[in-house]
Design an enzyme around this catalytic site. Structure first.
Site, short mmCIF file in Angstrom:
data_model
loop_
_atom_site.label_atom_id
_atom_site.label_comp_id
_atom_site.label_asym_id
_atom_site.label_seq_id
_atom_site.Cartn_x
_atom_site.Cartn_y
_atom_site.Cartn_z
N TYR A 1 0.79 -1.18 0.07
CA TYR A 1 0.04 -0.01 -0.20
C TYR A 1 0.80 1.22 0.09
O TYR A 1 1.46 1.86 0.94
CB TYR A 1 -0.87 0.03 1.30
CG TYR A 1 -2.12 -1.06 1.31
CD1 TYR A 1 -2.08 -2.18 0.38
CD2 TYR A 1 -2.47 -1.49 2.38
CE1 TYR A 1 -2.97 -3.24 0.34
CE2 TYR A 1 -3.54 -2.33 2.66
CZ TYR A 1 -3.54 -3.34 1.70
OH TYR A 1 -4.72 -4.37 1.68
N GLY B 1 -12.09 1.58 4.94
CA GLY B 1 -11.04 2.62 4.77
C GLY B 1 -11.70 3.88 5.02
O GLY B 1 -12.83 4.21 5.25
N GLN C 1 -14.61 10.65 8.24
CA GLN C 1 -14.91 9.42 7.70
C GLN C 1 -14.90 8.29 8.72
O GLN C 1 -15.84 7.64 8.80
CB GLN C 1 -14.38 9.06 6.54
CG GLN C 1 -14.53 10.20 5.31
CD GLN C 1 -13.85 10.08 4.05
OE1 GLN C 1 -12.47 9.35 4.37
NE2 GLN C 1 -14.14 10.15 3.03
#
Length: 336
Positions: free
Chosen positions: A59, A296, A302
């Site tokens: 990643y 995610g 979020q």
């Protein structure tokens, strides 16, 4: 937030974990991520009850691991760190996997490359041990390391105190059985969502039978199931969501069907005082054998919303209604 053990281990992980793929950055991850905001997002996750973080060296070529390592300094004892091994780019050891972000990636589960990977991840994460070390992808021909050899190497890392528990990702049911036959594993990570339910046929029941934790990823279908993706949404060049072969639900005609379904669920959100993403995560956690969901986030707001889904409990009637709606939705048309 609810917490459940990862399989037979004593690792008690939040049922909603933070998947750290997106904060790796790069075009394929959607857009460039501000590092300081990513660190604030991780810190907010811990403050919101999330103690489970899943990353991987691939990643952002280690960037996601390094950001996570920075963010948890001083709080290492409050978190469960999961990372992965088996995607290799230093040289051509292993079997070619893909050209990604301009680099060739290889699947390598050889003991010699694993020995390098573990040290690199420990350094990136700035920790002396990794709680859950996972095989990222199974080995394939032409250089298909025997599972017994891979497990022997991983079990030695457990004996050395560098790893607390072992997990697998993206394996078939047969491969899962082979790993189980070679030593203790505690978890299986795989793609699963209300739009991608094939694991219900084999992997989910097998994990339940074996007492394994199940870590689902892409359960929000990279944002499609949050209600924030519209018919007018345009993705940046290189974004994986622009490739129909990656996810046909993002083709405009299919996407519109999903948007209409989510719109019909808005009254359910009002009933449960939640947003669509939380409703979808709640549905996912309510499915048989699903123990943990990895979601995610790029911003603190979020991750706060994701964390709140860990407290959501949907009634059997609502689950039944949503399941019927999903049956009516059907499969995506690959070429609308």
């Amino acid at each position: 937030m609810q917490y459940r053990n990862l399989g037979s281990s004593d690792l008690k992980a939040s049922v909603v974990g933070m998947g750290a793929w997106a904060i790796g950055g790069g075009a394929s991850w959607g857009s460039k991520v501000d590092d300081e905001e990513a660190i604030r997002t991780i810190e907010t996750a811990v403050d919101s009850g999330i103690n489970f973080f899943d990353t991987a060296p691939a990643y952002g070529w280690g960037h996601s691991e390094r950001l996570l390592g920075r963010a948890i300094q001083g709080r290492r004892d409050q978190v469960i760190l999961a990372t992965k091994c088996g995607l290799w780019w230093d040289d051509d050891r292993g079997s070619f996997f893909a050209d990604f972000e301009g680099r060739p990636l290889y699947r390598s589960l050889r003991p010699d490359t694993l020995a390098i990977e573990i040290e690199r991840s420990l350094q990136n994460l700035n920790t002396e041990y990794i709680d859950l070390y996972q095989v990222h992808w199974p080995a394939v021909e032409p250089e298909q390391t025997p599972i017994a050899d891979t497990m022997e190497a991983l079990l030695k890392l457990v004996e050395a105190g560098k790893v607390r528990a072992i997990g697998v990702c993206n394996v078939s049911e047969e491969e899962l059985q082979q790993y189980l036959a070679c030593g203790a594993i505690v978890s299986d990570q795989f793609r699963y969502s209300m739009l991608y339910r094939s694991p219900e046929k084999d992997i989910l029941p097998r994990c339940q039978q074996q007492g394994l934790a199940t870590l689902t990823y892409m359960s929000l279908e990279q944002g499609l199931l949050t209600g924030k993706v519209t018919a007018e949404t345009v993705f940046e060049q290189g974004d994986l969501r622009t490739h129909a072969g990656w996810n046909p639900w993002y083709l405009l005609a299919n996407r519109t069907r999903v948007i209409d379904l989510l719109q019909a669920w808005k009254p359910l959100c009002d009933e449960y005082n939640c947003n669509l993403a939380q409703l979808v995560l709640g549905w996912t956690l309510a499915q048989d054998a699903v123990t943990h969901v990895l979601a995610g986030a790029r911003r603190p707001d979020q991750i706060r919303q994701n964390a709140a889904a860990g407290d959501l409990s949907l009634s059997a009637e609502i689950i039944e209604r949503m399941n019927q709606d999903l049956t009516d939705l059907g499969e995506p048309n690959p070429d609308p």
